[in-house]
Design a protein around this motif. Structure first.
Motif, PDB file in Angstrom:
ATOM      1  N   HIS A   1     -10.425   3.462   6.852  1.00 25.29           N
ATOM      2  CA  HIS A   1      -9.554   3.577   5.687  1.00 25.29           C
ATOM      3  C   HIS A   1      -8.337   4.384   6.131  1.00 25.29           C
ATOM      4  O   HIS A   1      -8.475   5.529   6.563  1.00 25.29           O
TER       5      HIS A   1
ATOM      6  N   ALA B   1       0.832  -1.205   0.000  1.00 24.94           N
ATOM      7  CA  ALA B   1       0.000   0.000   0.000  1.00 24.94           C
ATOM      8  C   ALA B   1       0.867   1.256   0.000  1.00 24.94           C
ATOM      9  O   ALA B   1       0.559   2.226  -0.684  1.00 24.94           O
TER      10      ALA B   1
ATOM     11  N   ARG C   1      -4.276   5.793   5.394  1.00 23.03           N
ATOM     12  CA  ARG C   1      -3.156   6.007   4.479  1.00 23.03           C
ATOM     13  C   ARG C   1      -1.968   5.259   5.057  1.00 23.03           C
ATOM     14  O   ARG C   1      -1.662   5.392   6.233  1.00 23.03           O
TER      15      ARG C   1
ATOM     16  N   THR D   1       2.317   1.728  -3.540  1.00 24.61           N
ATOM     17  CA  THR D   1       1.353   2.046  -4.592  1.00 24.61           C
ATOM     18  C   THR D   1       0.445   3.221  -4.246  1.00 24.61           C
ATOM     19  O   THR D   1      -0.372   3.621  -5.069  1.00 24.61           O
ATOM     20  N   GLY D   2       0.561   3.755  -3.029  1.00 25.08           N
ATOM     21  CA  GLY D   2      -0.283   4.875  -2.626  1.00 25.08           C
ATOM     22  C   GLY D   2      -1.732   4.476  -2.414  1.00 25.08           C
ATOM     23  O   GLY D   2      -2.636   5.282  -2.582  1.00 25.08           O
ATOM     24  N   THR D   3      -1.957   3.248  -2.034  1.00 23.82           N
ATOM     25  CA  THR D   3      -3.295   2.719  -1.827  1.00 23.82           C
ATOM     26  C   THR D   3      -3.659   2.795  -0.349  1.00 23.82           C
ATOM     27  O   THR D   3      -2.811   2.580   0.512  1.00 23.82           O
ATOM     28  N   THR D   4      -4.914   3.112  -0.061  1.00 24.82           N
ATOM     29  CA  THR D   4      -5.331   3.127   1.343  1.00 24.82           C
ATOM     30  C   THR D   4      -5.540   1.705   1.834  1.00 24.82           C
ATOM     31  O   THR D   4      -5.835   0.797   1.063  1.00 24.82           O
TER      32      THR D   4
END
Length: 72
Positions: free
Chosen positions: A49, A32, A51, A35-38
């Motif tokens: 959710h 995460a 960061r 990839t900058g995914t929450t």
């Protein structure tokens, strides 16, 4: 239901499952972050959710706990 700790199970796969889950969670946090995914987690029945690069929850979405005990 067996009330003994899972670490004392005869089956090696079952005995090591808690550690495998910890490794999987760590890999999910690392992926995460790359990839900058929450991350979507559940704490005490509340969906959040997060960061991955923040120490505190960011844009936390809180929903009511699931009513699994409620029977229609």
């Amino acid at each position: 239901m067996n009330k003994q700790p899972i670490e004392t199970a005869c089956d090696a796969d079952l005995r090591m499952s808690a550690q495998a889950m910890q490794r999987a969670a760590q890999r999910a946090r690392e992926l995460a972050a790359r990839t900058g995914t929450t991350l979507v987690i559940s704490r005490q029945g509340v969906i959040e959710h997060l960061r991955p690069d923040a120490a505190a929850p960011a844009q936390t979405v809180k929903e009511a706990p699931a009513g699994y005990d409620d029977q229609p």
